[in-house]
Design a protein around this motif. Structure first.
Motif, mmCIF file in Angstrom:
data_model
loop_
_atom_site.group_PDB
_atom_site.id
_atom_site.type_symbol
_atom_site.label_atom_id
_atom_site.label_comp_id
_atom_site.label_asym_id
_atom_site.label_seq_id
_atom_site.Cartn_x
_atom_site.Cartn_y
_atom_site.Cartn_z
ATOM 1 N N ILE A 113 38.075 12.669 52.488
ATOM 2 C CA ILE A 113 37.116 13.651 53.011
ATOM 3 C C ILE A 113 35.740 12.995 52.940
ATOM 4 O O ILE A 113 35.310 12.553 51.870
ATOM 5 C CB ILE A 113 37.118 14.943 52.183
ATOM 6 N N ALA A 114 35.076 12.906 54.068
ATOM 7 C CA ALA A 114 33.737 12.323 54.118
ATOM 8 C C ALA A 114 32.722 13.437 54.330
ATOM 9 O O ALA A 114 32.828 14.211 55.287
ATOM 10 C CB ALA A 114 33.638 11.287 55.232
ATOM 11 N N LEU A 115 31.763 13.525 53.429
ATOM 12 C CA LEU A 115 30.688 14.509 53.540
ATOM 13 C C LEU A 115 29.399 13.778 53.930
ATOM 14 O O LEU A 115 28.971 12.860 53.222
ATOM 15 C CB LEU A 115 30.460 15.233 52.214
ATOM 16 N N GLU A 116 28.822 14.167 55.045
ATOM 17 C CA GLU A 116 27.514 13.646 55.434
ATOM 18 C C GLU A 116 26.507 14.784 55.251
ATOM 19 O O GLU A 116 26.443 15.705 56.054
ATOM 20 C CB GLU A 116 27.528 13.164 56.884
ATOM 21 N N VAL A 117 25.774 14.724 54.155
ATOM 22 C CA VAL A 117 24.861 15.807 53.783
ATOM 23 C C VAL A 117 23.448 15.446 54.252
ATOM 24 O O VAL A 117 22.907 14.406 53.872
ATOM 25 C CB VAL A 117 24.876 16.050 52.263
ATOM 26 N N THR A 118 22.878 16.290 55.097
ATOM 27 C CA THR A 118 21.491 16.131 55.534
ATOM 28 C C THR A 118 20.595 16.946 54.604
ATOM 29 O O THR A 118 20.780 18.166 54.470
ATOM 30 C CB THR A 118 21.322 16.617 56.988
ATOM 31 N N VAL A 119 19.657 16.281 53.959
ATOM 32 C CA VAL A 119 18.743 16.930 53.009
ATOM 33 C C VAL A 119 17.327 16.868 53.581
ATOM 34 O O VAL A 119 16.862 15.798 53.968
ATOM 35 C CB VAL A 119 18.789 16.241 51.624
ATOM 36 N N ILE A 120 16.655 18.016 53.659
ATOM 37 C CA ILE A 120 15.293 18.097 54.211
ATOM 38 C C ILE A 120 14.350 18.614 53.133
ATOM 39 O O ILE A 120 14.581 19.682 52.544
ATOM 40 C CB ILE A 120 15.261 19.027 55.446
ATOM 41 N N ASN A 121 13.292 17.861 52.902
ATOM 42 C CA ASN A 121 12.246 18.280 51.965
ATOM 43 C C ASN A 121 11.264 19.182 52.725
ATOM 44 O O ASN A 121 10.494 18.719 53.566
ATOM 45 C CB ASN A 121 11.533 17.049 51.405
ATOM 46 N N ARG A 122 11.250 20.464 52.404
ATOM 47 C CA ARG A 122 10.413 21.426 53.124
ATOM 48 C C ARG A 122 9.085 21.674 52.415
ATOM 49 O O ARG A 122 8.321 22.542 52.816
ATOM 50 C CB ARG A 122 11.180 22.745 53.309
ATOM 51 N N THR A 123 8.825 20.906 51.346
ATOM 52 C CA THR A 123 7.581 21.089 50.587
ATOM 53 C C THR A 123 6.554 20.026 50.996
ATOM 54 O O THR A 123 6.851 19.112 51.771
ATOM 55 C CB THR A 123 7.862 20.977 49.077
ATOM 56 N N LYS A 124 5.360 20.130 50.417
ATOM 57 C CA LYS A 124 4.271 19.179 50.666
ATOM 58 C C LYS A 124 4.224 18.094 49.583
ATOM 59 O O LYS A 124 3.283 17.311 49.536
ATOM 60 C CB LYS A 124 2.919 19.916 50.693
ATOM 61 N N GLU A 125 5.213 18.061 48.713
ATOM 62 C CA GLU A 125 5.212 17.116 47.606
ATOM 63 C C GLU A 125 6.386 16.152 47.747
ATOM 64 O O GLU A 125 7.396 16.467 48.371
ATOM 65 C CB GLU A 125 5.345 17.849 46.269
ATOM 66 N N THR A 126 6.232 14.993 47.114
ATOM 67 C CA THR A 126 7.335 14.017 47.082
ATOM 68 C C THR A 126 8.342 14.437 46.011
ATOM 69 O O THR A 126 7.964 14.729 44.869
ATOM 70 C CB THR A 126 6.795 12.614 46.761
#
Length: 948
Positions: free
Chosen positions: A740-753
């Protein structure tokens, strides 16, 4: 298979006491104590402990040690510890180890140099590696090959670092010189691998300049050459002609691994008949030369793939494939027969059948453990051959009929089913089959085989001699009548023969008595004779098989005997002119039937006759006493017509399945068509010409175009977090057999690193995470892809759950975002499959796990509900369409599927339409393992209400 540990071992690893003990041991002079302490430190690091207090102690007391074991453990320790701070900069104390590593690289002992170079392969920090560059380069000229081969690997890994090309500007050129002068096979392989990885053009140039020497190279180097060829041909498909020549030359290598890889590379690069034929021949040779069963199964899988793509070429090699039957392993034999049956043509059928006949004969001589199962497989294979090509039936049917009395009931049952089908589809063989069956009928000892053999006798004995022989055979196998008798305990005296009605000890009554010839009479007795309970008459040693089975209480067989005798007598009335003979035969048949009824109702029988068998025998008696033209027509013609219809439907289903297997390809209207005959052929070999023809054909037929269902892709995207969360995540799930291959897209929705962002996953069920999670840094309002691989070990609905953990620059506390669960659907693992009715019933009886699901649906049509269940469960309906036609208010059907792990899933649907129009009944699921039964049951419960 890996299982979760259920034993909790208490190990207080985090206490300062353990760290202090390790520290004391390291500061001492005892070498063995130091080795044990270093091992404990490495184990604690592997378990997640940090223990920074040990670092200085190890630098002071362990670094100077000359012991090889301690130096090896030191390198493992240095590999595990954190070398950078949270911002990614190298820790200042890491400079302390650089001098030690430089000393090790100049150490007089080659082992210390070699393991240090191998350690450098795992370093990713350019600041640590840079000062060591001159020492690494010096080791390329070391006298010992162990040092040289590790020096090449170290240079390769350092060159691949982000700024590695600046460290070794001329590394590819340097390694190329080493490659031309190196004599050690492993070092030469590493040098070629470095060129392949870092400077592919130089590797290709070296390969093409040494084409004639490739076949003499070491096995490991030849494997890298094949990997290079695959890579180059993928990027430059127009140049594959010159590389295919190298592959074909490697087919004569001594290493089996190289030959196998060559064949696989040939198939992946070329579809020319010459190349495919060479690959298939290679697989067949390996199949005979390799002794490992797992290797043979893999080779058979490769041959099966070739069969589906290049059947015409594989047809030529069918005899070579069948030679794998020499293996004693049943799985190998089964897979071999499956491949061979799909490759049978008019040209090779006689050779194939001849080989199968020899194998059948071999199963008689040897006393191997699983000869019976192997014989059953061979009989089924011959059956399939005879159905496809009726002309060979005459050469095998008489041989197989010798196995009607086989001790393996499954084999004997397969033979009698085969004979039943052949006698209908090959009218020319009818007389010889009937004659042989009547001659060998007494050998049949299985209660499941006798009914089918009797049905054949009743249907296909047509002439006067055949009918008389059939009746005579049945009478002989039943033995002498009666089946039971009443024996006397004492002989009456002369005086007791007088009638004395006043004596209570005397018997004065009228009783029915069975005489010695089987007839009945009424006895009036007034005597002191006492009778014991009825006893079964076993008969002589020559008594037939039917009698032995009847006396065990098999009255279903008795009903079949009655039916067969009835059919034979009715046919005798048509072909026999003498009424006297007919009447005599009718009388004998009636006597046999009545005797069976008497046996079934007597206490001598192990258990009384069942109602169905009783009614069938009584029906036969009535028919023989009062027959008419319409009843004769039903008995002598309609049964045969029903069987013919069943055979034709079976053949139609097989043809439909064959059509479904064939791949239909479509070409797009605007596809480019190359005209092969208008192309330049200058400098092209015959293999390249064939390859171009095959490519043009594939392009013209649309085989290169694969339409992807975009809607199906979108259905596999799962939202893991909410839209208001600071981190948004969604996953694209790809299920491919065991992975099973999971390709997880993660988006930083904040103004900080976001720092140290980590995707932490856990599984429930037979799922296993392959790799450990890594930490990432994510800039404000940016996204990244994180991949995770999970191994699957069984067909069971699994759950993947977890969270995303991260830190921010303002707040050093770890933040956690909990993810939605990902449910892995069982439908991704099972696919429709086909098996015979006999195999289905056998598995149904053997499988121990059953899940019973009550029908609860809003659908009111039985057939519509069945279709809905088939679609929802991704299974194949084994019940013939004609058997579920009509509107009778009842429906019963069998469904079958197979998982990618080889597990069988059996489903029986039994439903009834109630007076209010609603459907009721049960869906029963059986499997060998609990997981698939429960998962399928949950799926059916969820989906059975309707299409929603």
């Amino acid at each position: 298979m890996d299982k979760s540990c259920t034993l909790l071992v208490h190990y207080d690893k985090g206490t300062p006491a353990v760290a202090n003990e390790i520290k004391e041991a390291l500061e001492g002079n005892d070498v063995e104590a130091k080795v044990d302490a270093m091992k404990k430190a490495v184990m604690l690091l592997l378990n997640g402990e940090i223990m920074p207090q040990l670092f200085i102690t190890i630098i002071r007391y362990v670094l100077p040690s000359e012991d090889h074991t301690i130096q090896k453990l030191l390198l493992l320790y240095l590999e595990l510890i954190e070398k950078t701070d949270p911002k990614g900069k190298v820790l200042p104390e890491m400079i302390l180890i650089c001098q030690n590593l430089r000393n090790n690289l100049q150490h007089p002992n080659e082992y210390i140099r070699g393991v240090t170079l191998r350690f450098l392969c795992r370093l990713k920090e350019i600041e640590i590696v840079e000062p060591l560059t001159p020492s690494v380069l010096q080791n390329l000229e070391h006298r010992h090959p162990f040092v040289r081969r590790n020096a090449i690997l170290a240079i390769m890994s350092m060159y691949k670092l982000p700024q590695g090309e600046q460290l070794f500007v001329d590394a590819p050129e340097m390694i190329e010189k080493v490659l031309s002068t190196e004599q050690d096979p492993s070092a030469k392989r590493n040098a070629f691998l470095m060129l392949f990885t870092c400077a592919e053009e130089r590797a290709v140039s070296y390969l093409l300049s040494n084409v004639d020497k490739v076949s003499d190279w070491n096995e490991s180097l030849q494997m890298v050459v094949l990997e290079l060829i695959r890579s180059v041909c993928k990027t430059k498909p127009t140049e594959k002609g010159k590389y295919i020549k190298i592959i074909i030359s490697l087919l004569s290598a001594t290493s089996s691994a190289v030959i196998y890889e060559c064949a696989g590379t040939l198939v992946s690069l070329s579809s020319a008949p010459t190349a495919i034929r060479a690959a298939a021949n290679t697989y067949c040779q390996l199949l005979l030369s390799q002794s490992d069963n797992n290797v043979k199964l893999i080779l058979l899988d490769r041959l099966n793939e070739l069969k589906s793509l290049h059947r015409d070429i594989m047809v030529e090699l069918i005899i070579d494939v069948l030679r794998a039957l020499s293996s004693p392993n049943l799985d190998i034999r089964r897979k071999t027969l499956d491949i061979a049956l799909d490759l049978i043509t008019h040209h090779n059928i006689n050779e194939v059948v001849q080989m199968l006949k020899k194998e059948v004969v071999k199963t008689q001589s040897g006393e191997l453990e699983k000869n019976g199962e192997y014989r059953q497989m061979l009989i089924q294979a011959i059956h399939a051959c005879a159905v496809k090509f009726p002309e060979v039936a005459s050469t095998v049917v008489h041989l197989l009929m010798d196995f009607l009395g086989d001790s393996n009931v499954a084999s004997a049952l397969d033979v009698v089913v085969f004979v039943r089908e052949i006698i209908e589809t090959n009218p020319k063989l009818r007389v010889s089959i009937i004659t042989r069956l009547l001659d060998t009928f007494y050998q049949i000892r299985a209660g499941k085989v006798c009914p089918c053999a009797l049905w054949i006798i009743g249907e296909y004995c047509l002439s006067l001699s055949e009918v008389e022989s059939g009746i005579s055979t049945i009478k002989q196998c039943l033995g002498e009548l009666p089946f039971y008798s009443v024996s006397e305990e004492s002989e009456p005296t002369e005086t007791s023969k007088k009638i004395q009605p006043t004596s209570s000890a005397m018997v004065s009554s009228r009783k029915p008595v069975i005489l010695a010839d089987g007839t009945y009479a009424t006895q009036s007795a007034a005597s002191e004779t006492t009778f014991s309970s009825p006893t079964v008459v076993q008969g002589s040693l020559t008594s037939g098989n039917l009698r032995a089975l009847l006396l065990t209480g098999d009255f279903f067989l008795g009903a079949v005997v009655a039916y067969t005798l009835t059919k034979l007598v009715l046919r005798l009335e048509e072909v026999q002119s003498s009424k006297t003979e007919v009447n005599k035969t009718v009388t004998q048949a009636l006597l046999i039937m009545v005797s069976m009824l008497q046996l079934g109702q007597s206490p001598a029988s192990p258990h009384p006759i069942d109602n169905d068998s009783y009614e069938r025998i009584v029906l036969c008696i009535k028919l023989l006493c009062h027959s008419n033209v319409e009843m004769k027509k039903i008995w002598l013609e309609s049964c045969r017509q029903s069987f013919v219809k069943m055979i034709s439907e079976k053949q139609l289903r097989e043809m439909e399945e064959l059509k479904a297997k064939t791949q239909t390809t479509h070409a797009q209207p605007d596809d480019l068509i190359d005209f092969f005959h208008l192309k330049s052929r200058k400098g092209m070999s015959q293999l390249e010409l064939e390859d171009q023809v095959q490519d043009d054909l594939k392009r013209a037929t649309g085989e290169f175009t694969k339409d992807e269902n975009d809607a199906n892709k979108l259905n596999r995207i799962l939202q893991l977090t909410g839209f208001s969360d600071p981190v948004y995540a969604e996953a694209y799930v790809t299920v491919h057999h065991y992975d099973i291959a999971l390709e997880v897209t993660v988006i930083n929705r904040t103004k900080e690193t976001l720092q140290n962002l980590c995707l932490e996953l856990a599984t429930m069920g037979d799922l296993k995470l392959v790799e450990r999670p890594q930490n990432y840094s994510l800039a404000p309002e940016t996204s990244m892809q994180i991949k995770a691989n999970i191994k699957v070990s069984s067909t069971e609905t699994g759950v993947i759950f977890g969270n995303i953990v991260y830190e921010t620059s303002n707040v050093m506390e770890r933040n956690v975002v909990v993810l939605n669960d990902i449910h892995i659907d069982i439908m991704d693992y099972i696919s429709p499959a086909v098996c015979s009715d006999v195999a289905f019933r056998t598995m149904w009886a053997e499988f121990e796990w059953e899940n019973k699901v009550a029908v609860n649906t809003t659908i009111q049509n039985e057939r519509e509900f069945l279709d809905h269940i088939i679609k929802s469960t991704n299974m194949k309906c084994l019940t013939a369409p004609s058997a579920i036609e009509g509107e009778c208010g009842f429906l019963a059907a069998n469904l079958y599927a197979k998982s990618v792990f080889g597990e069988d899933a059996l489903v029986n649907v039994s439903i009834e339409k109630q007076t209010d129009g609603a459907l009721s009944g049960y869906i029963r699921i059986r499997s060998k393992t609990q997981g698939i039964a429960l998962s399928l049951g949950d799926k059916i419960t969820l989906k059975q209400k309707g299409s929603a």
